[in-house]
Design an enzyme around this catalytic site. Structure first.
Site, PDB file in Angstrom:
ATOM      1  N   LYS A   1       2.215   4.581   1.409  1.00  0.00           N
ATOM      2  CA  LYS A   1       2.218   5.172   2.741  1.00  0.00           C
ATOM      3  C   LYS A   1       1.851   6.633   2.553  1.00  0.00           C
ATOM      4  O   LYS A   1       2.641   7.431   2.062  1.00  0.00           O
ATOM      5  CB  LYS A   1       3.588   5.037   3.397  1.00  0.00           C
TER       6      LYS A   1
ATOM      7  N   CYS B   1      17.696  48.095   7.382  1.00  0.00           N
ATOM      8  CA  CYS B   1      17.853  49.385   8.065  1.00  0.00           C
ATOM      9  C   CYS B   1      19.302  49.863   8.112  1.00  0.00           C
ATOM     10  O   CYS B   1      19.596  50.908   8.698  1.00  0.00           O
ATOM     11  CB  CYS B   1      17.287  49.300   9.481  1.00  0.00           C
TER      12      CYS B   1
ATOM     13  N   CYS C   1      22.660  45.659   7.990  1.00  0.00           N
ATOM     14  CA  CYS C   1      21.311  45.114   7.817  1.00  0.00           C
ATOM     15  C   CYS C   1      20.771  45.505   6.440  1.00  0.00           C
ATOM     16  O   CYS C   1      20.809  46.679   6.068  1.00  0.00           O
ATOM     17  CB  CYS C   1      20.385  45.641   8.902  1.00  0.00           C
TER      18      CYS C   1
ATOM     19  N   ASP D   1       1.252  10.355   3.422  1.00  0.00           N
ATOM     20  CA  ASP D   1       1.853  11.244   4.408  1.00  0.00           C
ATOM     21  C   ASP D   1       0.773  12.178   4.944  1.00  0.00           C
ATOM     22  O   ASP D   1       0.621  13.302   4.499  1.00  0.00           O
ATOM     23  CB  ASP D   1       2.982  12.039   3.763  1.00  0.00           C
TER      24      ASP D   1
ATOM     25  N   TYR E   1      -7.166   1.773   6.089  1.00  0.00           N
ATOM     26  CA  TYR E   1      -6.199   0.697   5.840  1.00  0.00           C
ATOM     27  C   TYR E   1      -6.064  -0.343   6.942  1.00  0.00           C
ATOM     28  O   TYR E   1      -5.269  -1.256   6.829  1.00  0.00           O
ATOM     29  CB  TYR E   1      -4.826   1.261   5.499  1.00  0.00           C
TER      30      TYR E   1
ATOM     31  N   LYS F   1      10.435   3.342   3.309  1.00  0.00           N
ATOM     32  CA  LYS F   1      10.341   4.768   2.999  1.00  0.00           C
ATOM     33  C   LYS F   1      11.011   5.108   1.673  1.00  0.00           C
ATOM     34  O   LYS F   1      11.935   4.429   1.243  1.00  0.00           O
ATOM     35  CB  LYS F   1      11.016   5.572   4.117  1.00  0.00           C
TER      36      LYS F   1
ATOM     37  N   GLU G   1       0.837  -1.204   0.000  1.00  0.00           N
ATOM     38  CA  GLU G   1       0.000   0.000   0.000  1.00  0.00           C
ATOM     39  C   GLU G   1       0.869   1.251   0.000  1.00  0.00           C
ATOM     40  O   GLU G   1       1.936   1.255   0.580  1.00  0.00           O
ATOM     41  CB  GLU G   1      -0.875  -0.005   1.277  1.00  0.00           C
TER      42      GLU G   1
ATOM     43  N   CYS H   1      20.751  41.698  13.310  1.00  0.00           N
ATOM     44  CA  CYS H   1      20.572  43.146  13.276  1.00  0.00           C
ATOM     45  C   CYS H   1      20.184  43.578  14.691  1.00  0.00           C
ATOM     46  O   CYS H   1      19.152  43.150  15.193  1.00  0.00           O
ATOM     47  CB  CYS H   1      19.467  43.513  12.286  1.00  0.00           C
TER      48      CYS H   1
ATOM     49  N   CYS I   1      14.237  48.114  13.736  1.00  0.00           N
ATOM     50  CA  CYS I   1      14.376  47.760  12.316  1.00  0.00           C
ATOM     51  C   CYS I   1      12.996  47.410  11.752  1.00  0.00           C
ATOM     52  O   CYS I   1      12.300  46.555  12.298  1.00  0.00           O
ATOM     53  CB  CYS I   1      15.338  46.577  12.183  1.00  0.00           C
TER      54      CYS I   1
HETATM   55  S1  IVH Z   1      -0.794   0.546   8.852  1.00  0.00           S
HETATM   56  C1  IVH Z   1      -0.385  -1.711  12.475  1.00  0.00           C
HETATM   57  N1  IVH Z   1      -1.006   1.441   6.393  1.00  0.00           N
HETATM   58  O1  IVH Z   1       2.029   5.569   8.664  1.00  0.00           O
HETATM   59  C2  IVH Z   1      -0.929  -0.812  11.450  1.00  0.00           C
HETATM   60  N2  IVH Z   1      -0.216   2.949   8.060  1.00  0.00           N
HETATM   61  O2  IVH Z   1       4.040   4.357  11.217  1.00  0.00           O
HETATM   62  C3  IVH Z   1      -0.266   0.519  11.485  1.00  0.00           C
HETATM   63  N3  IVH Z   1       0.221   5.223   7.238  1.00  0.00           N
HETATM   64  O3  IVH Z   1       0.888   5.790  11.899  1.00  0.00           O
HETATM   65  C4  IVH Z   1      -0.587   1.409  10.387  1.00  0.00           C
HETATM   66  N4  IVH Z   1      -0.366   4.854   5.153  1.00  0.00           N
HETATM   67  O4  IVH Z   1      -0.531   6.955  10.155  1.00  0.00           O
HETATM   68  C5  IVH Z   1      -0.653   1.744   7.665  1.00  0.00           C
HETATM   69  N5  IVH Z   1      -1.303   2.085   4.196  1.00  0.00           N
HETATM   70  C6  IVH Z   1      -0.951   2.395   5.446  1.00  0.00           C
HETATM   71  C7  IVH Z   1      -0.515   3.691   5.828  1.00  0.00           C
HETATM   72  C8  IVH Z   1      -0.137   3.926   7.153  1.00  0.00           C
HETATM   73  C9  IVH Z   1       0.075   5.752   6.029  1.00  0.00           C
HETATM   74  C10 IVH Z   1       0.727   5.970   8.418  1.00  0.00           C
HETATM   75  C11 IVH Z   1      -0.039   5.730   9.688  1.00  0.00           C
HETATM   76  C12 IVH Z   1       0.949   5.162  10.684  1.00  0.00           C
HETATM   77  C13 IVH Z   1       2.267   5.437  10.020  1.00  0.00           C
HETATM   78  C14 IVH Z   1       3.195   4.241  10.181  1.00  0.00           C
END
Ligand code: IVH
Length: 670
Positions: free
Chosen positions: A120, A415, A412, A122, A230, A318, A118, A430, A435
Site C-alpha cells: 500500500k 525576549c 520567554c 502512501d 493497481y 495497515k 500489493e 509569550c 517578541c
Molecule cells: S486499490 C477498489 N491498491 O490506498 C480499489 N489502493 O483506501 C481501491 N493505495 O485510495 C484501491 N496502494 O489511493 C489499491 N496497491 C494498492 C494501493 C492502493 C495504495 C491507496 C489508494 C486508495 C487507498 C485505499
C-alpha cells in the site's frame, strides 16, 4: 522546406520517439535501464531540435510533450467513469483473518483462494484515462465521484506514458494508481528547498499532493513524482481474468507497477508476506503504510461486489507505526507565531523508518506531565505518517537515576518577557507582540504557500531582513527596494527583483488568502474562506460585530473572539492601514446571492437523467447553495435520482426534504 527533407525528419522523429519511450519503459517499468543518462539526453535534445524545426510534426503523445506549455487558471471538475472508492482497513492478523472468513462466507465456499498482495503505497490516488492508447486525462480522487482535471500535471509524472505501448491497446481505459515520491527524492528536495529559502514539506505524501496541484505544470515537472498502477476504473476493448493478468498487461502497456507485488494462495501465505514486508519496509524506496490484499480472480471480485463505501474483495492491512528507543538529551523551547511556547525534544540520533531522527514533538506542557518525562530519560518514539516523530513513553525501568526534572520556563526564551498560561491552560504564551521570535514566525507564515505565497522568502531570508532591521512586520515587506536587498549576503539584483515581483503580485490576492497571511489565531484557510465569503471586503470585515460573526455557519466563539481581538489591537490596525497605503488591495470574494438556493446545503445523489451529477452541483452553487457530499443534520435538501442508496436513507432518517430530478429542474427553472 522540401518534401524529402520533411520525410527524413518524420522518419527520424518517429525513431527517436520509439527509442525514448523504450528507454522510459526500461527505466521506470522494468527498472532495467538500457542506455545512460547522457545517451538519453542526447536523444531527447535531438528530438526537441527536430520538432522545433518542424512544428507541424509535433503530436500530443510525443515524449517532449511531458513538459508543459501554459499555466492553468484553475482545475476543472472531472467526473470519474466509476466511483473511486477507498478500502476498509484492518490492523491485526485476527482482523485480517476475519475479513478472509467473511469473504469466504459471502462466496459460500472455503477454497484456498488466490490473492494479489500489493504494497500500500502512501501517496495520492491518480486516475489516468487513455483513449485509443493516448493519455487524455489525469484526474485526482476528489470526493470519489468527481475529481479535479490535472491532465497537464499528470503528464509530467515520471514513467507515466503519454501513449500506451503495443498495437493491441484497449479503446478506452481508466487506469487507477498511486502517484508518490521516493523517500530519497523527498529528502533531497527538502534539503535544496531549505537552502534556497523555499517552503519545505512535512512528508513525501504531502509533497506529492502539493506538487500535483500546482497550477503551473512546469513546477510539477520539476518534482520527482512517480506512478504505480493497481486498478481499472472502466475499460472497453479488453478484459482480464485476474488482477495478476491486469497488472501484467499494465506493464506491457508501459505503465509502472510495484515489483513487490506477489500472488499467493491462502491466508497463511498472505500473512507470511505481510511479515516479510514489515521487515523490508525501511529498505523499500517509497513510503509503504500497509499491504493491500485483493481477491485475484476478477469474476469473484464481481460476485463479492461493494459495500456502501468500499469493495468486499479487497482490504488494506495497515502497518503499525514504527518505533525506536533513544534518549531525551534536552528540551528546547520554541516560540510560535501566536506566542505559544512549545517544548521540542532533542534526541540522541536514532535510525527510524528510513531516516535519522534527532528531534521529536512534545506538543505542550500538559504532555510533559502526562508522559512524566525528565531530561536524560530513555524513551520510545514513534513515526506514524508524518516525518516529525513523537515521544510515546518513558522507559522508566531503564532510568539510571541521573535524569533531571524539566524546568518549564517562566520567561520567554527569546525576549525574556514573563510568560502567561492561556485560558485552556495547555499552552504557555509569550504575551510580547514585539517578541523577535514571534515576528520572525509571523513573517514566515505570511509568506507561506497557503497565505501570500511569496517564494524565495523562507526562514533564512526573513531572518536576514529582520537582522538588517529592514522590516518589523508584514506591511514593511511592501516598502522594500532592490537597493535594500542587494546589500544583504547572497542577494543579487535578480533575486531582489524576483522578490519584489512576488510582492507586487500578492497585492491583489483573493481576500481569503490575504486574511490567512495576517496570522490571526483560529483563522486558517477554512476560517478565512468563511469570513471572506460572508463579508466580501476587508472594510466590511473590520466593521463586523460579534453577533454577525457568530451567526455564520461554522464560526464558533473562539474564532469570533480571536478576529475581534485582533482587529481591536492598535498595532494591527496600524499595519492594515500601512498595507493599504502600500497598495494592498485584496480581491473581494463574492458570495453568490439572490439565487433560490441561497444559504442552503444540498446533496445530489443517485443517477440523474437530464443533468450529470456534476452539472447539478454546479447549478446548486450558481444559485447560491452549497453542494455537499454527505448528508447530515445541516443538510437542507437532497436531490435523489434512481439508485440513490445510503445518502437517501440517511436523509429519510433525519427528516431532510428529498426531491427528484424533475422537481429539481422545476425549482431551478430549467
Ligand atoms: S486499490 C477498489 N491498491 O490506498 C480499489 N489502493 O483506501 C481501491 N493505495 O485510495 C484501491 N496502494 O489511493 C489499491 N496497491 C494498492 C494501493 C492502493 C495504495 C491507496 C489508494 C486508495 C487507498 C485505499
Amino acid at each position: 522546406m522540401s518534401a524529402p527533407d520533411e520525410d527524413a525528419a518524420r522518419t527520424r522523429i518517429q525513431e527517436l520517439r520509439e527509442q525514448i519511450r523504450d528507454a522510459d519503459h526500461r527505466y521506470y517499468v522494468l527498472d532495467d535501464p538500457n542506455i545512460s543518462d547522457t545517451q538519453y539526453d542526447a536523444l531527447y535534445r535531438e528530438l526537441v531540435a527536430l520538432e522545433t524545426a518542424h512544428p507541424e510534426l509535433v503530436t500530443s503523445d510525443s515524449p517532449t510533450q511531458k513538459v508543459p506549455g501554459k499555466v492553468a487558471e484553475g482545475f476543472t471538475p472531472f467526473e470519474h467513469p466509476s466511483p473511486m472508492v477507498s478500502l476498509d482497513n484492518v490492523k491485526t492478523e485476527a482482523e485480517f483473518r476475519d475479513w478472509i472468513d467473511s469473504a469466504n462466507r459471502y462466496l459460500k465456499h472455503e477454497d484456498e483462494r488466490r490473492y494479489s498482495v500489493e504494497p500500500k503505497i502512501d501517496g495520492v490516488g491518480l486516475e489516468l484515462i487513455y483513449e485509443d492508447g493516448v493519455l487524455t486525462a489525469g484526474v485526482t480522487r476528489g470526493d470519489g465521484f468527481v475529481g479535479e482535471n490535472i491532465t497537464a500535471n499528470a503528464k509530467t509524472v515520471r514513467g507515466v506514458p503519454l501513449r500506451l505501448r503495443g498495437d493491441d491497446v484497449p479503446s478506452y481505459i481508466a487506469v487507477r494508481g498511486e502517484a508518490f515520491v521516493r523517500k530519497a527524492d523527498f529528502v533531497a528536495f527538502n534539503r535544496r528547498a531549505e537552502e534556497a529559502g523555499e517552503q519545505t514539506y512535512v512528508n513525501p505524501r504531502n509533497f506529492c499532493s502539493g506538487s500535483l496541484r500546482q497550477l503551473d505544470a512546469s513546477i510539477t515537472a520539476k518534482r520527482p513524482i512517480r506512478y504505480s498502477a493497481y486498478a481499472i476504473g472502466a475499460v472497453r476493448g479488453a478484459s482480464y481474468p485476474t488482477q495478476e493478468a491486469m497488472l501484467t498487461a499494465f506493464r506491457e502497456m508501459g505503465l509502472p507497477t510495484t515489483p513487490e507485488t506477489r500472488y499467493l494462495d491462502g491466508a497463511d501465505a498472505v500473512a507470511a508476506r505481510y511479515v516479510e514486508l514489515v521487515a523490508e519496509r525501511d529498505g523499500v524506496a517509497y513510503e509503504m503504510d500497509g499491504v493491500v490484499v485483493k481477491v485475484d480472480d476478477l469474476a469473484l471480485q464481481d460476485r463479492l461486489g461493494m459495500r456502501s463505501r468500499s469493495p468486499r474483495w479487497a482490504v488494506a492491512w495497515k502497518f503499525a507505526a514504527q518505533t525506536a528507543t533513544t534518549k531525551l538529551l534536552q528540551v528546547e523551547w520554541n516560540v510560535g507565531r501566536t506566542g505559544a511556547v512549545t517544548p521540542k525534544a532533542i534526541l540522541e540520533p536514532v535510525f527510524l523508518a528510513g531516516v535519522t531522527v534527532s528531534n521529536a514533538t512534545l506538543h505542550n506542557v500538559d504532555e510533559l506531565e502526562r508522559l512524566g518525562i525528565r531530561e536524560g530519560d530513555p524513551i520510545e518514539i514513534e513515526r506514524a505518517g508524518d516525518v516529525i516523530p513523537k515521544v510515546i513513553r518513558v522507559l522508566e525501568d531503564a532510568r539510571t537515576g541521573d535524569e533531571k526534572q524539566i524546568a518549564v520556563p517562566t520567561a520567554c526564551p527569546v525576549c525574556a518577557t514573563t510568560l502567561v498560561r492561556d485560558e485552556e491552560k495547555v499552552a504557555i504564551r509569550c504575551p510580547n507582540f514585539a517578541c523577535p521570535a514571534q515576528i520572525q514566525r509571523r513573517l514566515e507564515y505570511a509568506a507561506s504557500r497557503g497565505a501570500w505565497d511569496i517564494r524565495g522568502l523562507g526562514e533564512k531570508q526573513v531572518k536576514q531582513l529582520l537582522d538588517a532591521e529592514l522590516v518589523k512586520d508584514a506591511a514593511d515587506l511592501f516598502r522594500l527596494e532592490v537597493d535594500d536587498l542587494v546589500q544583504l549576503e547572497r542577494w543579487g539584483t535578480k533575486s531582489a527583483e524576483n522578490l519584489l515581483a512576488q510582492l507586487e503580485q500578492a497585492k491583489t490576492l483573493p481576500l481569503d488568502r490575504f486574511l490567512v497571511g495576517l496570522g490571526i489565531k483560529e483563522v486558517g484557510e477554512r476560517g478565512a474562506k468563511i469570513l471572506a465569503r460572508a463579508f466580501g471586503t476587508l472594510e466590511r470585515l473590520q466593521q463586523a460585530t460579534e453577533e454577525e460573526l457568530l451567526e455564520l455557519d461554522d464560526v464558533g466563539e473562539a474564532l469570533a473572539h480571536s478576529v475581534l481581538g485582533w482587529l481591536a489591537e492598535p498595532h494591527n490596525h496600524d499595519m492594515l492601514a500601512r498595507l493599504e497605503a502600500a497598495g494592498m488591495q485584496p480581491t473581494p470574494v463574492a458570495a453568490p446571492t439572490g439565487g433560490i438556493f441561497e444559504g442552503l446545503t444540498i446533496v445530489v445523489t443517485g443517477k440523474l437523467e437530464a443533468l450529470s451529477r456534476k452539472e447539478a452541483k454546479e447549478l446548486v452553487e450558481q444559485l447560491g447553495g452549497r453542494a455537499a457530499s454527505s448528508v447530515s443534520k445541516r443538510t437542507d435538501l437532497v436531490v435523489a435520482g434512481p439508485g440513490a442508496g445510503s445518502k437517501l436513507k440517511k436523509a429519510e432518517e433525519l427528516g431532510v426534504e428529498v426531491i427528484d430530478e424533475a422537481e429539481f429542474l422545476v425549482r431551478t427553472g430549467r
